[in-house]
Design an enzyme around this catalytic site. Sequence first.
Site, PDB file in Angstrom:
ATOM      1  N   CYS A 105       0.889  -1.026  -0.192  1.00 60.41           N
ATOM      2  CA  CYS A 105       0.101  -0.419  -0.138  1.00 60.41           C
ATOM      3  C   CYS A 105       1.071   1.318  -0.049  1.00 60.41           C
ATOM      4  O   CYS A 105       0.300   2.386  -0.690  1.00 60.41           O
ATOM      5  CB  CYS A 105      -0.407  -0.095   0.799  1.00 60.41           C
ATOM      6  N   CYS A 158      -5.178  -2.246   5.472  1.00 57.52           N
ATOM      7  CA  CYS A 158      -4.863  -1.102   4.681  1.00 57.52           C
ATOM      8  C   CYS A 158      -5.893  -1.115   4.295  1.00 57.52           C
ATOM      9  O   CYS A 158      -5.915  -0.951   3.102  1.00 57.52           O
ATOM     10  CB  CYS A 158      -3.317  -1.549   4.443  1.00 57.52           C
TER      11      CYS A 158
END
Length: 358
Positions: free
Chosen positions: A99, A195
């Site tokens: 991410c 995330c």
Amino acid sequence: MQQGHTILGISGGVDSAVAAYLLRAQGVDVVGVFMKNWEEQEGGACTAAADHDDARAVCEQLGIPFYTVNFSKEYYDRVFAYFLDEYRLGRTPNPDVLCNCEIKFRAFLDLALQSGAAQLATGHYARTDTIDGRTRLLRAVDTNKDQSYFLAGLTQAQLRHAVFPLGTLTKPEVRRIAAEQGFVNAKKKDSTGVCFIGERNFKQFLMQFLPAQPGDIVDLSGRIVGRHDGLMYYTLGQRRGLGIGGSNSGTGESWFVVDKDLKANRLIVRQGEGPELYSVSLRADKINWISGITPAAPFSCTAKFRYRQSDQPVTVIPQGNGATVRFDAPQRAITPGQWVVFYRGEECLGGGKIDEKE
């Protein structure tokens, strides 16, 4: 500071709120940008709306511009699709690292630079410095909150634009500043979970995307001792949630996951601690060296094989784009799909996905 404004990724949490305050207090021309990176499935519970409102409230209080961007497609294509593929292969991925590499410091950084910004700031607990023209990634002062592990995939091109205002602060200091400023999120708990997807029942969430394939749980001799709900729901070293008991209790010691047999769809366990839980080395086929220079010879350093683990002494033997990593002492529950991250003192050297354990 460089010329040009600074884009701040403001999430609605206390960390990015204090980062915004610190930049503003330094006289930085800062712009807050909230990233929406997940389109909630029908019937889901997502906190994005509340986070958005908290982020906007902080920016309004500080008198800085506030914008929203949507990277949902980029997140799904670059992070979540990989996340699902890894689970299909029986591994346990770490989407937080990817991410940062693909969304926060690629898609978001690209947008920031296109807008004329000189820097991208986030609420990560980490530090950087520059020596002889190279940017180093350093641990945060607050070692309990240090997030350099999750930033180990970043390159020189990404790090040279990165600003981490919280790197020299402790979490209690950040909370104190937020309370003093009267931020709406001063007491907001830290986010957890996947995330940008957040905290939820992970098994139920994963079942929306991957069909469960129940199978047998077997001990080291091949004896069936239970049933699993799907190999993707278990990780190496796991003790809780196996559902093994009764007549299979044996010695009364806890059962641990030691391996997965993907072909036969079997979860392999053992009772009590044993050598099957430990490894002496691992292989990572693709490593990101933050300096941009691949080491030419074996070297000693320390490493983490999961977040919040204490540093472990290792020898790194570079091989092509990857390396074999030998441990000074056997390590428990080395998990393919997670990241091995290397350190020399306070400096994070880089890292890569664990492909095999030995």
